[in-house]
Design a protein around this motif. Sequence first.
Motif, PDB file in Angstrom:
ATOM      1  N   HIS A 176      43.635  67.469  16.218  1.00 38.54           N
ATOM      2  CA  HIS A 176      44.043  66.705  15.349  1.00 38.54           C
ATOM      3  C   HIS A 176      42.788  66.192  14.064  1.00 38.54           C
ATOM      4  CE1 HIS A 176      47.653  64.966  13.459  1.00 38.54           C
ATOM      5  NE2 HIS A 176      47.000  63.583  13.195  1.00 38.54           N
ATOM      6  N   LEU A 177      42.091  65.625  14.876  1.00 35.16           N
ATOM      7  CA  LEU A 177      40.592  65.199  14.221  1.00 35.16           C
ATOM      8  C   LEU A 177      39.708  66.144  13.974  1.00 35.16           C
ATOM      9  CD1 LEU A 177      40.095  62.042  16.531  1.00 35.16           C
ATOM     10  CD2 LEU A 177      41.057  62.145  14.213  1.00 35.16           C
ATOM     11  N   ARG A 178      39.998  67.542  14.117  1.00 34.11           N
ATOM     12  CA  ARG A 178      39.195  68.634  13.877  1.00 34.11           C
ATOM     13  C   ARG A 178      37.745  68.608  14.420  1.00 34.11           C
ATOM     14  NH1 ARG A 178      43.799  69.214  12.443  1.00 34.11           N
ATOM     15  NH2 ARG A 178      44.551  70.179  10.650  1.00 34.11           N
ATOM     16  N   GLN A 179      37.770  67.859  15.589  1.00 33.79           N
ATOM     17  CA  GLN A 179      36.344  67.907  16.368  1.00 33.79           C
ATOM     18  C   GLN A 179      36.532  69.259  17.549  1.00 33.79           C
ATOM     19  OE1 GLN A 179      36.924  64.033  18.551  1.00 33.79           O
ATOM     20  NE2 GLN A 179      36.456  63.036  16.963  1.00 33.79           N
ATOM     21  N   TYR A 180      36.229  70.376  16.701  1.00 32.78           N
ATOM     22  CA  TYR A 180      36.459  71.589  17.199  1.00 32.78           C
ATOM     23  C   TYR A 180      35.293  71.812  18.314  1.00 32.78           C
ATOM     24  CZ  TYR A 180      39.727  72.571  13.500  1.00 32.78           C
ATOM     25  OH  TYR A 180      40.403  72.748  12.688  1.00 32.78           O
ATOM     26  N   GLU A 181      34.038  71.236  18.301  1.00 33.45           N
ATOM     27  CA  GLU A 181      33.221  71.662  19.398  1.00 33.45           C
ATOM     28  C   GLU A 181      33.469  70.807  20.732  1.00 33.45           C
ATOM     29  OE1 GLU A 181      30.592  73.459  19.466  1.00 33.45           O
ATOM     30  OE2 GLU A 181      29.939  74.121  17.367  1.00 33.45           O
ATOM     31  N   LEU A 202      36.662  70.001  21.269  1.00 35.33           N
ATOM     32  CA  LEU A 202      37.779  70.799  21.777  1.00 35.33           C
ATOM     33  C   LEU A 202      37.575  71.974  22.551  1.00 35.33           C
ATOM     34  CD1 LEU A 202      40.695  71.008  21.400  1.00 35.33           C
ATOM     35  CD2 LEU A 202      40.524  72.394  19.250  1.00 35.33           C
ATOM     36  N   VAL A 203      36.438  72.538  22.276  1.00 38.70           N
ATOM     37  CA  VAL A 203      36.014  73.921  23.161  1.00 38.70           C
ATOM     38  C   VAL A 203      35.942  73.479  24.480  1.00 38.70           C
ATOM     39  CG1 VAL A 203      34.513  75.777  23.539  1.00 38.70           C
ATOM     40  CG2 VAL A 203      35.473  75.442  21.289  1.00 38.70           C
ATOM     41  N   GLU A 204      35.183  72.318  24.536  1.00 33.82           N
ATOM     42  CA  GLU A 204      34.624  71.953  26.049  1.00 33.82           C
ATOM     43  C   GLU A 204      35.842  71.311  26.581  1.00 33.82           C
ATOM     44  OE1 GLU A 204      31.703  68.842  25.713  1.00 33.82           O
ATOM     45  OE2 GLU A 204      30.459  69.885  24.229  1.00 33.82           O
ATOM     46  N   THR A 205      36.929  70.739  26.066  1.00 30.78           N
ATOM     47  CA  THR A 205      38.025  69.973  26.759  1.00 30.78           C
ATOM     48  C   THR A 205      38.852  71.221  27.315  1.00 30.78           C
ATOM     49  OG1 THR A 205      37.767  68.044  25.528  1.00 30.78           O
ATOM     50  CG2 THR A 205      39.851  68.515  26.487  1.00 30.78           C
ATOM     51  N   ARG A 206      39.138  72.372  26.436  1.00 29.59           N
ATOM     52  CA  ARG A 206      40.110  73.336  26.701  1.00 29.59           C
ATOM     53  C   ARG A 206      39.425  74.370  27.805  1.00 29.59           C
ATOM     54  NH1 ARG A 206      43.279  74.012  20.865  1.00 29.59           N
ATOM     55  NH2 ARG A 206      44.903  72.415  21.485  1.00 29.59           N
ATOM     56  N   GLU A 207      38.157  74.417  27.794  1.00 30.68           N
ATOM     57  CA  GLU A 207      37.329  75.196  28.894  1.00 30.68           C
ATOM     58  C   GLU A 207      37.677  74.413  30.116  1.00 30.68           C
ATOM     59  OE1 GLU A 207      33.291  75.396  27.596  1.00 30.68           O
ATOM     60  OE2 GLU A 207      33.666  77.667  26.640  1.00 30.68           O
ATOM     61  N   LYS A 208      37.621  73.057  30.231  1.00 32.48           N
ATOM     62  CA  LYS A 208      38.170  72.492  31.598  1.00 32.48           C
ATOM     63  C   LYS A 208      39.532  72.634  31.822  1.00 32.48           C
ATOM     64  CE  LYS A 208      34.502  68.619  30.716  1.00 32.48           C
ATOM     65  NZ  LYS A 208      34.429  67.241  30.488  1.00 32.48           N
ATOM     66  N   LEU A 209      40.365  72.510  30.981  1.00 31.57           N
ATOM     67  CA  LEU A 209      41.676  72.910  31.204  1.00 31.57           C
ATOM     68  C   LEU A 209      42.092  74.304  31.648  1.00 31.57           C
ATOM     69  CD1 LEU A 209      43.525  71.201  27.825  1.00 31.57           C
ATOM     70  CD2 LEU A 209      43.757  70.474  30.527  1.00 31.57           C
ATOM     71  N   VAL A 210      41.271  75.234  31.220  1.00 33.59           N
ATOM     72  CA  VAL A 210      41.516  76.656  31.678  1.00 33.59           C
ATOM     73  C   VAL A 210      41.010  76.751  33.094  1.00 33.59           C
ATOM     74  CG1 VAL A 210      40.381  78.872  31.358  1.00 33.59           C
ATOM     75  CG2 VAL A 210      41.499  77.676  29.457  1.00 33.59           C
ATOM     76  N   LYS A 211      39.931  76.111  33.693  1.00 38.11           N
ATOM     77  CA  LYS A 211      39.370  76.404  34.923  1.00 38.11           C
ATOM     78  C   LYS A 211      40.381  75.530  35.868  1.00 38.11           C
ATOM     79  CE  LYS A 211      34.360  76.353  33.691  1.00 38.11           C
ATOM     80  NZ  LYS A 211      33.031  75.612  33.406  1.00 38.11           N
TER      81      LYS A 211
END
Length: 815
Positions: free
Chosen positions: A126-131, A133-142
């Motif tokens: 939502h805040l367009r903090q894409y870098e 965001l990638v880190e957070t979603r990589e954790k979710l995938v793991k």
Amino acid sequence: MSLTISELPHKEQTLFRSALKLYEVRQYKRGLKTCDQILKKVPNHGETLAVKGMFLSNMERKEEAYEHIKRGIEINPNSSISWHVFGIVNRGDLKYEEAAKCYEKAAKVDSENVHILRDLSQLQIHLRQYEKLVETREKLVKLNPLLTAFWLGLAVAHQMLGRYDLALKAITSHEHNLKHDTNMLKNEISEILMYKNWLMELNGDYQLALENLKEIRLRITDITAWKEQKANLLLKVDRREAAATAYQELIERNPDNNDYVRGYLACNGLDMACADDKDAVLEVIDSLQQQFPSSNTLKFLPLTFCEGDSFVSAAESLAKHALRKGIPSLFTSMKMLYANEAKGAALGRLMEGYANQLRDTNRFSDSTDDEPATASMWSTFYLAQHADYYGDYERALQLIEDAIRASSDTVELYMVKAKILKHAGDICGARNTMDFARQMDLKDRFVNSKTVKYMLRNNDVEEAEKMMIMFVRDDAAHKVQEIVDMQAIWYMRERGDAYRRLGDIGRALKQYHQVLFSFNSYHQVQFDFHSYSLRKATIRGYVDILQWEDQVYSHNTFVGAAHAAIDCYIDLHDRKLAGAPFAVISDEGPSKPLTRNGSAKQGQHNLSAGVGEVKQAAVDQDPSGATYVDADDYMAEALKFVERLESSVGQLVKTHLSAFEVHLRMQKYFLALKAINSVKAIDEQHSSLTSMVVRMIADMDTNESFAAPMKAAVKGQLIKSFGEVSIEASIDAHQNSLPFALAGAKGLLTLGGEANMASSKRALLKATSAAYGETRTLDNLLVAKTLLEKSGASEAEMSDFAASAKLVFPLATCF
């Protein structure tokens, strides 16, 4: 030291879990009582204090809520629950940046909490903090590699950073799980497969994408999208014959799709923008027209690139069809062609010839059959709009009256007459004519809307409001507030402008802020899609939403309202500085609910809020806009709009003109200099540049608190860029441009002093001079009138100006 949940007594642990469940089912009062039960036994339990604050927040006790949450965090700063709660409350209050910080702290404490990481990822996108965001979603995938939504979220994060290869890798890594996921619907799998194919295309793997498209064909439910992608990819791998066949199939499905036609032309190595291809393009389009004679797009496209006789030939076919069928929108369709002066003139000659032929013989020159009786009227209707476009209002009115005499019951004729009167400056006549058209067809919402708009242009605010009520549902308790809830942004903007013309700055600002509120809600509503779109796998549409939201504040209605709001705040600031602050034009009390007939109803109005619950209907407690007029710092309020404009429409000159006005009054000279340089970068010949430079130097000279070295540096930069300039010299150097005269006069008025005021008045009194040519527009003359009033012009001088302005616009009633 605070106890953790596990360290609470068993009874209090049960109560704490019960409180969380009560929050989920929105039983806030019961949840609050449950928290109080725990705190009686354990008064310093930080997590319970935080949860209590969460309940208080949802009961509109915001100040208490934040106090309890902060106290809870102070007691136990390492509690992920407390930080999570703080994030939830901040998010609910739309403080997204603060919420993200809270979630990040919660995630540090509990790095494997899926709920925290998922909510954090939503805030980050939502805040367009894409870098991040990638880190957070990589954790979710793991943490949960089998959940499709997490993989899709990771792919979108990479895509928004332009890392299409990594996005593709994320989708491919999870693709094998789709075959074993029995919970996924066919359309969801279809969307994911099409998204993967799109990523292949974005990554430049066109051949691979084409092969993949063939493999997934039987699993795709969106057949049109699949066919469009097939044609697109075939063209990109240079298989033009196959691509042409694919585009031909698409055109058969929808011959009015512009993209299909352009794609088909590209398959033949043709481009409508290339002059050398025009004859070949025309031949191809003629062939398509024979196959699809009902396509309006194929009839119109040749007009966009043909010139001379070929243009006239193409226009003849389209115009005759429209006149025979009685299509009122013919001029509207053709209007874009008028940007080319030769085409506009050719269309005028063509329609003039048709009007003469139909009037004399009721036939076109190349026809042996009589045309419909209305064809002559529609040709006259077109010519009236043609004359209006070129500013020949008297002829336009004469023509539209001829058309009305031929068909007095056609609503469109009166609507165009109203438009002509508006352009000619007769706003009252335009309003009355549009209202007459409305009464001819009371069920037509478009005509009703137009009438409301024209009423507001004539400053008939109350009448417009009564008419607008007709759009409101019958069961709305407070119909004026319902209009705001409908987010009719055009109405808010026009109403604000009307109040501003009437001198009611408070109400004007209220309307402009309502426009801002509507656009903020457009931006905020995307938050729900961050989770929904990933769950439902509507990824292509989701990416479109993200890209649309990134430019939502560039909408013309918002931009116009923002500039108007800035001007209002500047007016309030200048009045206060001059010792004559604006006095709020207040009502006796809150606005009263209106019925459909516009009458006010007394008494209470309740709305059902669920079983056994009743809530008071919303009533506007500040109809006069006193909240905005009573602001502590007008320039700080204006700056909020400036910053939004700079981030969304920084490529427009007007953005930096408004920024300059605000920064100069705040004495932020380096930012004012930046605004000047931005204007110069966009248009180095802009009419306002000279007055901006002169005003800034004058303001710095009178500001003793501005350090001398910095003052010298800024002056040196200005002189280096513009040299020694003067406003009077700028006006004299551009004697054929009224915008330069207006910008100069405005600058002189702002500088003040008898000599400057006199120079300003002299320039403004010449505004009606024929030397200004086409720049002597109605809007510019109205600006000149407003500035002339501020210059202290006498009644005789104002009368002379009005008389000379009437010579330019004889039908105008606004001088």
